[in-house]
Write an enzyme that holds these catalytic residues in place. Structure first.
Site: not given
Length: 259
Positions: A15, A80
């Site tokens: 992203d 993450y």
């Protein structure tokens, strides 16, 4: 034939602004002459093309998977990592014309780590707040605003949220300014996350560590899930400190049966 590819984007964004050290994708391939593809040959072929096209992408592995497999929807866990660097109490600051400048930021860490110049940073309080997140909860308060968020299911299962000392990319021999900072890693694991959920979670933890929020303030945002419950004292952290480091699947979902 459907293939799963595991790829590494060396500081290349998934992203906007977010890095990926390991990601995955699936692709359907069919020879017009019939027959199949060898996964190892595909790996070599993809990487040759990316190198020639000067694309910062490397395929680590290709694997033949059943047609029912989906690289996004079949994922069981995503990991993450958010990297922080907190200026030490004794770090020197630059002063010029009456203004007090911040400690030097190592170029090797530029836009790969979030630098915090306020040395008042309570890691124990930060860890106490992090302990509130794991489990099945409604994380609507931690979801960033998006155009298509009306019908999104905001209940998610967070498997792990841990904080541990981190390290710099290059040693002090090459980047002596790194010694002015303490590096920290915030690791978040779950099957799926809401828009900006990880970045807003880290923002809340930092606000607690800096005394702008209390642990009770974070508990309220979890207990009363609403976009109106978000405390503006927690400022969403920038995307460049965030890395997708792993995507896990059930081995049974990857089994391909040859008829």
């Amino acid at each position: 034939m459907r293939f799963l590819t595991e790829d590494t984007r060396h500081f290349i964004r998934t992203d906007k602004g977010v890095h990926a050290l390991l990601s995955s994708a699936h692709v359907d391939l069919e020879r017009h002459t019939g027959g199949g593809y060898d996964p190892e040959c595909l790996t070599v072929g993809f990487n040759r093309y990316f190198e020639k096209a000067k694309v910062g992408l490397r395929v680590q592995k290709c694997q033949l998977v059943p047609d029912t497999f989906h690289s996004r929807h079949s994922a069981k866990c995503r990991t993450y990592l958010y990297r922080l660097a907190v200026r030490k109490q004794n770090a020197p600051t630059l002063q010029k014309m009456g203004f007090k400048y911040l400690a030097e930021i190592p170029f090797s860490e530029w836009r790969r780590c979030y630098f915090i110049q306020n040395p008042e940073f309570n890691v124990d309080a930060m860890k106490q707040a992090a302990a509130l997140f794991p489990g099945i909860k409604d994380f609507r308060s931690f979801m960033g605003a998006s155009r298509d968020d009306r019908d999104i299911r905001t209940v998610r299962s967070m498997k792990e949220l841990c904080i541990k000392p981190g390290q710099q990319f290059l040693s002090d021999d090459y980047m002596p300014s790194c010694k002015h900072y303490d590096f920290w890693e915030v690791t978040c694991k779950g099957q799926s996350f809401l828009y900006r959920q990880v970045r807003r979670t880290v923002a809340a933890l930092i606000a607690v560590a800096q005394g702008r929020l209390t642990v009770e303030d974070v508990q309220y945002m979890l207990d009363v899930p609403s976009k109106d419950s978000w405390n503006p004292k927690a400022v969403t952290v920038p995307p460049y400190g965030l890395f997708l480091v792993n995507v896990e699947y059930d081995p049974q979902d990857l089994l391909y049966e040859i008829n």
